[in-house]
Design a protein around this motif. Structure first.
Motif, PDB file in Angstrom:
ATOM      1  N   LEU A 138       0.830  -1.204   0.000  1.00  0.00           N
ATOM      2  CA  LEU A 138       0.000   0.000   0.000  1.00  0.00           C
ATOM      3  C   LEU A 138       0.864   1.253   0.000  1.00  0.00           C
ATOM      4  CD1 LEU A 138      -2.921  -0.805   2.489  1.00  0.00           C
ATOM      5  CD2 LEU A 138      -2.982  -0.756  -0.009  1.00  0.00           C
ATOM      6  N   LEU A 139       1.974   1.210   0.728  1.00  0.00           N
ATOM      7  CA  LEU A 139       2.877   2.363   0.764  1.00  0.00           C
ATOM      8  C   LEU A 139       3.455   2.646  -0.617  1.00  0.00           C
ATOM      9  CD1 LEU A 139       4.586   4.496   2.312  1.00  0.00           C
ATOM     10  CD2 LEU A 139       6.292   2.689   2.652  1.00  0.00           C
ATOM     11  N   LEU A 140       3.934   1.620  -1.297  1.00  0.00           N
ATOM     12  CA  LEU A 140       4.600   1.799  -2.587  1.00  0.00           C
ATOM     13  C   LEU A 140       3.638   2.252  -3.685  1.00  0.00           C
ATOM     14  CD1 LEU A 140       7.006  -1.291  -2.549  1.00  0.00           C
ATOM     15  CD2 LEU A 140       7.545   1.102  -2.020  1.00  0.00           C
ATOM     16  N   SER A 152      -9.221   5.503   6.132  1.00  0.00           N
ATOM     17  CA  SER A 152      -9.284   4.479   5.091  1.00  0.00           C
ATOM     18  C   SER A 152      -8.420   3.283   5.459  1.00  0.00           C
ATOM     19  CB  SER A 152      -8.810   5.056   3.745  1.00  0.00           C
ATOM     20  OG  SER A 152      -8.727   4.030   2.770  1.00  0.00           O
ATOM     21  N   ARG A 153      -8.971   2.115   5.300  1.00  0.00           N
ATOM     22  CA  ARG A 153      -8.200   0.880   5.519  1.00  0.00           C
ATOM     23  C   ARG A 153      -7.193   0.656   4.395  1.00  0.00           C
ATOM     24  NH1 ARG A 153     -11.219  -2.622   9.330  1.00  0.00           N
ATOM     25  NH2 ARG A 153     -13.127  -1.492   9.871  1.00  0.00           N
ATOM     26  N   ARG A 154      -7.256   1.467   3.349  1.00  0.00           N
ATOM     27  CA  ARG A 154      -6.304   1.387   2.246  1.00  0.00           C
ATOM     28  C   ARG A 154      -5.199   2.438   2.369  1.00  0.00           C
ATOM     29  NH1 ARG A 154     -10.277   0.075  -2.939  1.00  0.00           N
ATOM     30  NH2 ARG A 154     -11.522  -1.526  -1.876  1.00  0.00           N
ATOM     31  N   ASP A 155      -5.152   3.109   3.496  1.00  0.00           N
ATOM     32  CA  ASP A 155      -4.111   4.100   3.765  1.00  0.00           C
ATOM     33  C   ASP A 155      -2.768   3.387   3.822  1.00  0.00           C
ATOM     34  OD1 ASP A 155      -2.359   6.010   5.038  1.00  0.00           O
ATOM     35  OD2 ASP A 155      -4.134   7.041   5.804  1.00  0.00           O
ATOM     36  N   GLY A 156      -1.816   3.826   2.989  1.00  0.00           N
ATOM     37  CA  GLY A 156      -0.515   3.176   2.939  1.00  0.00           C
ATOM     38  C   GLY A 156       0.559   3.864   3.761  1.00  0.00           C
ATOM     39  N   ILE A 157       0.225   4.959   4.444  1.00  0.00           N
ATOM     40  CA  ILE A 157       1.224   5.698   5.215  1.00  0.00           C
ATOM     41  C   ILE A 157       0.988   5.595   6.715  1.00  0.00           C
ATOM     42  CG2 ILE A 157       2.172   8.004   5.681  1.00  0.00           C
ATOM     43  CD1 ILE A 157       1.880   8.617   2.740  1.00  0.00           C
ATOM     44  N   GLU A 196     -15.593   5.985   7.163  1.00  0.00           N
ATOM     45  CA  GLU A 196     -14.620   5.219   6.381  1.00  0.00           C
ATOM     46  C   GLU A 196     -14.787   5.475   4.888  1.00  0.00           C
ATOM     47  OE1 GLU A 196     -13.012   0.641   5.630  1.00  0.00           O
ATOM     48  OE2 GLU A 196     -14.704   1.000   6.989  1.00  0.00           O
ATOM     49  N   VAL A 197     -13.657   5.659   4.212  1.00  0.00           N
ATOM     50  CA  VAL A 197     -13.630   5.792   2.756  1.00  0.00           C
ATOM     51  C   VAL A 197     -12.641   4.769   2.198  1.00  0.00           C
ATOM     52  CG1 VAL A 197     -14.333   8.220   2.777  1.00  0.00           C
ATOM     53  CG2 VAL A 197     -11.902   7.628   2.912  1.00  0.00           C
ATOM     54  N   ARG A 198     -12.378   4.807   0.888  1.00  0.00           N
ATOM     55  CA  ARG A 198     -11.549   3.760   0.282  1.00  0.00           C
ATOM     56  C   ARG A 198     -10.221   4.241  -0.287  1.00  0.00           C
ATOM     57  NH1 ARG A 198     -16.506   1.858  -2.410  1.00  0.00           N
ATOM     58  NH2 ARG A 198     -17.219  -0.087  -1.460  1.00  0.00           N
ATOM     59  N   CYS A 199      -9.870   5.493  -0.142  1.00  0.00           N
ATOM     60  CA  CYS A 199      -8.686   6.022  -0.828  1.00  0.00           C
ATOM     61  C   CYS A 199      -7.391   5.736  -0.071  1.00  0.00           C
ATOM     62  CB  CYS A 199      -8.834   7.528  -1.011  1.00  0.00           C
ATOM     63  SG  CYS A 199      -8.878   8.447   0.538  1.00  0.00           S
ATOM     64  N   GLY A 200      -6.256   6.026  -0.732  1.00  0.00           N
ATOM     65  CA  GLY A 200      -4.965   5.985  -0.077  1.00  0.00           C
ATOM     66  C   GLY A 200      -4.731   7.288   0.671  1.00  0.00           C
ATOM     67  N   HIS A 201      -3.629   7.360   1.405  1.00  0.00           N
ATOM     68  CA  HIS A 201      -3.348   8.546   2.219  1.00  0.00           C
ATOM     69  C   HIS A 201      -3.193   9.799   1.354  1.00  0.00           C
ATOM     70  CE1 HIS A 201      -2.096  10.287   6.076  1.00  0.00           C
ATOM     71  NE2 HIS A 201      -1.254  11.017   5.379  1.00  0.00           N
ATOM     72  N   LEU A 202      -2.551   9.662   0.207  1.00  0.00           N
ATOM     73  CA  LEU A 202      -2.320  10.816  -0.664  1.00  0.00           C
ATOM     74  C   LEU A 202      -3.549  11.186  -1.482  1.00  0.00           C
ATOM     75  CD1 LEU A 202       1.288  10.023  -1.956  1.00  0.00           C
ATOM     76  CD2 LEU A 202       0.591  11.417   0.011  1.00  0.00           C
ATOM     77  N   GLY A 203      -4.624  10.414  -1.336  1.00  0.00           N
ATOM     78  CA  GLY A 203      -5.812  10.680  -2.134  1.00  0.00           C
ATOM     79  C   GLY A 203      -6.949  11.362  -1.395  1.00  0.00           C
ATOM     80  N   PHE A 204      -6.795  11.597  -0.097  1.00  0.00           N
ATOM     81  CA  PHE A 204      -7.906  12.170   0.661  1.00  0.00           C
ATOM     82  C   PHE A 204      -8.406  13.488   0.077  1.00  0.00           C
ATOM     83  CE2 PHE A 204      -6.442   9.430   4.239  1.00  0.00           C
ATOM     84  CZ  PHE A 204      -7.665   8.865   4.556  1.00  0.00           C
ATOM     85  N   GLY A 205      -7.498  14.323  -0.398  1.00  0.00           N
ATOM     86  CA  GLY A 205      -7.888  15.647  -0.879  1.00  0.00           C
ATOM     87  C   GLY A 205      -8.617  15.650  -2.199  1.00  0.00           C
TER      88      GLY A 205
END
Length: 252
Positions: free
Chosen positions: A15-17, A185-190, A208-217
Motif C-alpha cells: 500500500l505504501l509503494l 481508510s483501511r487502504r491508507d498506505g502511510i 470510512e472511505v476507500r482512498c490511499g493517504h495521498l488521495g484524501f484531498g
C-alpha cells in the motif's frame, strides 16, 4: 489490496509503494464524478480553515478548498508555507490565522486537517474551543499508540525533537470539546487506519472511505463526507449516512 500481518503495526508495504499511483488515479476519477459531487450539501458561508499534511503546502489542498468554496463556504488555506511539523512559525501562525478568519466571518470556524494537519486542527480546537465550530480530520493519526503505525513517524520525530511545545501522544488522543469527525481508510498506505479513529460518542464520529493517504484531498467520497459535515448546523453532530446516489463510493 495488501493485507497487514497482525504483528506488524505499519500499513502493508504494498500500500505504501502504490500511494503515488493511487493518488493520481483518484485525481483522474474526480473529474468524472464532478456532476455527482455538484449535488453535495451546500454550506452557510461560515469560515473553513484547511491545514495540509507533513511536508505539504496549501497546493496539496487546492482541489479540496475549491470544491468547498463552490458549495458556499468561506475557505482559506493555512498560508504558512510548507508544513515542517510543529515549528514555532506553525504553532504561532495557526492560532493567529484561526482568530483572523473567525473575526472576518463573524463566528466559529470549521477546521479540516489532512494527516498532521488534522492533529494540528485538534490542538487548535483544544486551545481555542470558542472559535471552533467543528474539526474534521483526514487520515490523521491522532490515536497513534506505536510510532511504527506511521511510515512518516521518523520524519515527524526529526522535526518535533527540536521543539518544546509538542503535546504528548496521550494529550493528542484526548477527546475534543467540540464536534469532530475522523475520515479514515483501511487502504491508507502511510498511517495505520486504527490510529486515525476514536470511540464514537455524542461529539465524535468516524467515516470510512476507500482512498490511499495521498488521495484524501481528491477522493469523491471524502469530499462528500466533508461537505456533509460542514453543512451540519452549529453544535450538532449527527451520524453520517451517505445518500443512495453515492452509497457505492463508500465501503459496505
Amino acid at each position: 489490496m495488501s493485507v497487514r500481518h497482525p504483528a506488524d503495526p505499519a500499513p502493508p508495504l504494498g500500500l505504501l509503494l502504490t500511494e503515488p499511483a493511487r493518488g493520481l488515479w483518484r485525481m483522474a476519477g474526480l473529474a468524472a464524478l464532478s456532476p455527482v459531487l455538484a449535488g453535495a450539501p451546500r454550506g452557510d458561508a461560515h469560515g473553513v480553515l484547511v491545514l495540509p499534511g507533513l511536508m505539504a503546502t496549501d497546493a496539496s489542498t487546492v482541489a479540496l478548498r475549491g470544491f468547498l468554496r463552490g458549495l458556499g463556504h468561506d475557505v482559506v488555506g493555512w498560508a504558512l508555507g510548507r508544513n515542517f511539523g510543529p515549528t514555532a512559525r506553525a504553532l504561532d501562525g495557526m492560532p493567529a490565522g484561526l482568530a483572523r478568519l473567525a473575526e472576518r466571518t463573524g463566528g466559529p470556524v470549521s477546521l479540516v486537517g489532512w494527516s498532521l494537519g488534522g492533529i494540528f486542527a485538534r490542538e487548535l480546537a483544544r486551545e481555542r474551543p470558542e472559535l471552533v465550530r467543528q474539526v474534521i480530520t483526514l487520515g490523521s493519526p491522532f490515536a497513534l499508540t506505536d510510532p511504527r503505525q506511521s511510515w512518516a513517524g521518523g520524519t515527524y520525530r526529526r522535526f518535533a525533537a527540536v521543539h518544546e511545545r509538542v503535546p504528548t501522544r496521550a494529550q493528542v488522543a484526548r477527546p475534543l470539546p467540540v464536534p469532530s469527525t475522523a475520515v479514515y481508510s483501511r487502504r491508507d498506505g502511510i498511517v495505520a487506519w486504527e490510529a486515525c479513529v476514536a470511540p464514537e460518542s455524542a461529539l465524535h464520529h468516524n467515516v470510512e472511505v476507500r482512498c490511499g493517504h495521498l488521495g484524501f484531498g481528491v477522493d469523491p467520497a471524502t469530499l462528500w463526507a466533508v461537505a456533509d459535515r460542514l453543512a451540519t448546523p452549529p453544535g450538532e453532530q449527527e451520524r453520517f449516512v451517505p445518500p443512495p446516489a453515492i452509497r457505492a463510493l463508500f465501503p459496505a
